[in-house]
Design a protein around this motif. Sequence first.
Motif, PDB file in Angstrom:
ATOM      1  N   ASP A  54      -5.376   1.494 -10.787  1.00  0.00           N
ATOM      2  CA  ASP A  54      -6.063   1.865  -9.541  1.00  0.00           C
ATOM      3  C   ASP A  54      -5.527   3.128  -8.899  1.00  0.00           C
ATOM      4  O   ASP A  54      -6.267   4.027  -8.510  1.00  0.00           O
ATOM      5  CB  ASP A  54      -6.037   0.692  -8.546  1.00  0.00           C
ATOM      6  CG  ASP A  54      -4.688   0.000  -8.446  1.00  0.00           C
ATOM      7  OD1 ASP A  54      -3.679   0.570  -8.925  1.00  0.00           O
ATOM      8  OD2 ASP A  54      -4.635  -1.112  -7.888  1.00  0.00           O
ATOM      9  N   TYR A  55      -4.201   3.240  -8.816  1.00  0.00           N
ATOM     10  CA  TYR A  55      -3.665   4.375  -8.071  1.00  0.00           C
ATOM     11  C   TYR A  55      -3.755   5.679  -8.858  1.00  0.00           C
ATOM     12  O   TYR A  55      -3.486   6.743  -8.323  1.00  0.00           O
ATOM     13  CB  TYR A  55      -2.229   4.116  -7.596  1.00  0.00           C
ATOM     14  CG  TYR A  55      -1.227   3.864  -8.696  1.00  0.00           C
ATOM     15  CD1 TYR A  55      -0.665   4.914  -9.400  1.00  0.00           C
ATOM     16  CD2 TYR A  55      -0.851   2.571  -9.031  1.00  0.00           C
ATOM     17  CE1 TYR A  55       0.252   4.681 -10.421  1.00  0.00           C
ATOM     18  CE2 TYR A  55       0.066   2.327 -10.032  1.00  0.00           C
ATOM     19  CZ  TYR A  55       0.611   3.385 -10.727  1.00  0.00           C
ATOM     20  OH  TYR A  55       1.503   3.157 -11.731  1.00  0.00           O
TER      21      TYR A  55
ATOM     22  N   ALA B 281       2.288   1.878  -3.403  1.00  0.00           N
ATOM     23  CA  ALA B 281       1.207   2.388  -4.262  1.00  0.00           C
ATOM     24  C   ALA B 281       0.937   3.865  -3.969  1.00  0.00           C
ATOM     25  O   ALA B 281       0.600   4.637  -4.864  1.00  0.00           O
ATOM     26  CB  ALA B 281      -0.066   1.568  -4.058  1.00  0.00           C
TER      27      ALA B 281
ATOM     28  N   LYS C 246       0.792   6.835  -6.469  1.00  0.00           N
ATOM     29  CA  LYS C 246      -0.458   7.602  -6.545  1.00  0.00           C
ATOM     30  C   LYS C 246      -0.190   9.094  -6.379  1.00  0.00           C
ATOM     31  O   LYS C 246      -0.686   9.922  -7.143  1.00  0.00           O
ATOM     32  CB  LYS C 246      -1.409   7.126  -5.445  1.00  0.00           C
ATOM     33  CG  LYS C 246      -2.774   7.762  -5.529  1.00  0.00           C
ATOM     34  CD  LYS C 246      -3.660   7.425  -4.348  1.00  0.00           C
ATOM     35  CE  LYS C 246      -3.818   5.954  -4.124  1.00  0.00           C
ATOM     36  NZ  LYS C 246      -5.028   5.630  -3.351  1.00  0.00           N
TER      37      LYS C 246
ATOM     38  N   ASN D 216      -8.005   6.397  -8.431  1.00  0.00           N
ATOM     39  CA  ASN D 216      -8.521   6.628  -7.073  1.00  0.00           C
ATOM     40  C   ASN D 216      -7.733   7.693  -6.296  1.00  0.00           C
ATOM     41  O   ASN D 216      -7.797   7.749  -5.073  1.00  0.00           O
ATOM     42  CB  ASN D 216      -8.636   5.306  -6.295  1.00  0.00           C
ATOM     43  CG  ASN D 216      -7.291   4.742  -5.852  1.00  0.00           C
ATOM     44  OD1 ASN D 216      -6.261   5.412  -5.929  1.00  0.00           O
ATOM     45  ND2 ASN D 216      -7.300   3.516  -5.373  1.00  0.00           N
TER      46      ASN D 216
ATOM     47  N   ASP E 237      -8.280   5.257   6.175  1.00  0.00           N
ATOM     48  CA  ASP E 237      -8.392   4.213   5.153  1.00  0.00           C
ATOM     49  C   ASP E 237      -9.401   3.203   5.706  1.00  0.00           C
ATOM     50  O   ASP E 237     -10.117   3.502   6.684  1.00  0.00           O
ATOM     51  CB  ASP E 237      -7.031   3.576   4.829  1.00  0.00           C
ATOM     52  CG  ASP E 237      -7.113   2.670   3.592  1.00  0.00           C
ATOM     53  OD1 ASP E 237      -7.623   3.111   2.550  1.00  0.00           O
ATOM     54  OD2 ASP E 237      -6.712   1.495   3.670  1.00  0.00           O
TER      55      ASP E 237
ATOM     56  N   LYS F 195       2.197   4.414   4.306  1.00  0.00           N
ATOM     57  CA  LYS F 195       0.906   3.859   4.725  1.00  0.00           C
ATOM     58  C   LYS F 195       1.083   3.242   6.096  1.00  0.00           C
ATOM     59  O   LYS F 195       2.168   2.760   6.436  1.00  0.00           O
ATOM     60  CB  LYS F 195       0.480   2.775   3.730  1.00  0.00           C
ATOM     61  CG  LYS F 195      -0.976   2.408   3.800  1.00  0.00           C
ATOM     62  CD  LYS F 195      -1.816   3.265   2.877  1.00  0.00           C
ATOM     63  CE  LYS F 195      -3.281   2.868   2.945  1.00  0.00           C
ATOM     64  NZ  LYS F 195      -4.104   3.623   2.010  1.00  0.00           N
TER      65      LYS F 195
ATOM     66  N   LEU G  34       0.822  -1.206   0.000  1.00  0.00           N
ATOM     67  CA  LEU G  34       0.000   0.000   0.000  1.00  0.00           C
ATOM     68  C   LEU G  34       0.862   1.265   0.000  1.00  0.00           C
ATOM     69  O   LEU G  34       0.522   2.255  -0.635  1.00  0.00           O
ATOM     70  CB  LEU G  34      -0.926   0.002   1.221  1.00  0.00           C
ATOM     71  CG  LEU G  34      -2.067  -1.031   1.180  1.00  0.00           C
ATOM     72  CD1 LEU G  34      -2.683  -1.214   2.562  1.00  0.00           C
ATOM     73  CD2 LEU G  34      -3.132  -0.608   0.185  1.00  0.00           C
TER      74      LEU G  34
ATOM     75  N   ASN H 164      -7.618  -0.036  -3.739  1.00  0.00           N
ATOM     76  CA  ASN H 164      -6.168  -0.029  -3.936  1.00  0.00           C
ATOM     77  C   ASN H 164      -5.706  -1.436  -4.307  1.00  0.00           C
ATOM     78  O   ASN H 164      -6.317  -2.426  -3.898  1.00  0.00           O
ATOM     79  CB  ASN H 164      -5.474   0.393  -2.641  1.00  0.00           C
ATOM     80  CG  ASN H 164      -5.565   1.890  -2.424  1.00  0.00           C
ATOM     81  OD1 ASN H 164      -5.341   2.676  -3.341  1.00  0.00           O
ATOM     82  ND2 ASN H 164      -5.902   2.295  -1.209  1.00  0.00           N
ATOM     83  N   ASN H 165      -4.630  -1.521  -5.043  1.00  0.00           N
ATOM     84  CA  ASN H 165      -4.000  -2.811  -5.381  1.00  0.00           C
ATOM     85  C   ASN H 165      -4.996  -3.829  -5.940  1.00  0.00           C
ATOM     86  O   ASN H 165      -5.104  -4.953  -5.457  1.00  0.00           O
ATOM     87  CB  ASN H 165      -3.286  -3.388  -4.149  1.00  0.00           C
ATOM     88  CG  ASN H 165      -2.147  -2.491  -3.696  1.00  0.00           C
ATOM     89  OD1 ASN H 165      -1.628  -1.698  -4.485  1.00  0.00           O
ATOM     90  ND2 ASN H 165      -1.773  -2.598  -2.448  1.00  0.00           N
TER      91      ASN H 165
END
Length: 358
Positions: free
Chosen positions: A282-283, A64, A68, A286, A115, A80, A61, A260-261
Amino acid sequence: MTLFDSPAFEGHEGVHAFSDEKSGLKAIIAVHSTARGPAAGGCRMWPYASAEDALTDALKLSRAMSYKNAMADLELGGGKSVIIGDARTQKTPALFEAFGRAVEGLGGKYWTAEDVGVSVADLTYARRNTRYVAGLEGHAAASGDPSPVTAEGVFRGVRLCVRRGLKRDLDGVRVAIQGIGNVGGHLAQKLHAAGAKLVLTDVNVEALRRVAAATDAEIVAPSAIFDADVDVFAPCALGGAVSLDTLPRIRARIIAGGANNQLADAETGRELFNRGILYAPDYVINGGGIINVAGEIRALELGEAFDPAWVDAKLDRLALTLEEVLEQALVERRPTHEVANEIARSRIVGAAEKRAAA
Ligand code: NAD
């Protein structure tokens, strides 16, 4: 396998484990990169089966988040945190106060926010012991819950993919949403308002019924969402929804969602491409939530009020970045996630080189 050999470790600047006996806190804060600025990324509370699972999740995460934040063009690095525990039964003010002390201990290298499993109220307790918390309410710089902004960014991304991939607008397009929590719930409302026909699932049956009733949606069991006869599959639950196991069942021509992921591994991304499925990395899609959080960090650092116009301009820019990724992938006949990874890495490496030269 040791920490340094783990494939998820890749390039992390620091991995920090915290425990507090009194409150029961067991947390990991992973800082992937501070090349573009302080690492920023939310805190997840989840009943991981083992500390190793928690570590792997934190590492994946946080990397990512670096990607992101770079793709959202923010002056932030990636990090994260994960708290090991059941968010339904194990939350206490003391737990989040202890988490705040852990964040403070990193001296501003890492900013936290919400989160999965962590709310604005929880972070208010963390804030008692650290200023490096965003996504709060009740002060001039506060940005509140980032989920509606994440959902808005995902909504714009889904619309873009549908226009490019299906050459039509959202009216009448069938979308399956896996997970109707904070992001998926808002996304369902926006898609419904735009005329999309929804198929929804969630393990929380009560919430599922509520959102389905409000959006005229069909409900399916969690295991059946992959088989839904839809144009778009929007993963909005946890990571790894798209894998070599689930892919043969997915009938959608587009995968675009808030989780995520989403890809279980890089091979799955290749296979998506081979099957001609348009995947919004995704990143990239989002990034709305972290843009909102960045708006709060910026306001706090400048001593100013939160500026929604700054957030909106960044959201517009994010949609353009997604379009650039999709276009480059089309022209170069490559998987979208590979193109996005390449751009993100080059932005991070560029910032690191600039910093080293300064
Ligand atoms: P949430 O906890 O509010 O929602 C997740 C939902 O998924 C819950 O309703 C949960 O019951 C459901 N779920 C869990 N496992 C499921 C399964 N197997 N099948 C179906 N449903 C399942 O979390 P959220 O804030 O909406 O975040 C959703 C995803 O989006 C996460 O992957 C998160 O990391 C990502 N994300 C969130 C934000 C944000 O602003 N909240 C920003 C970027 C990315």
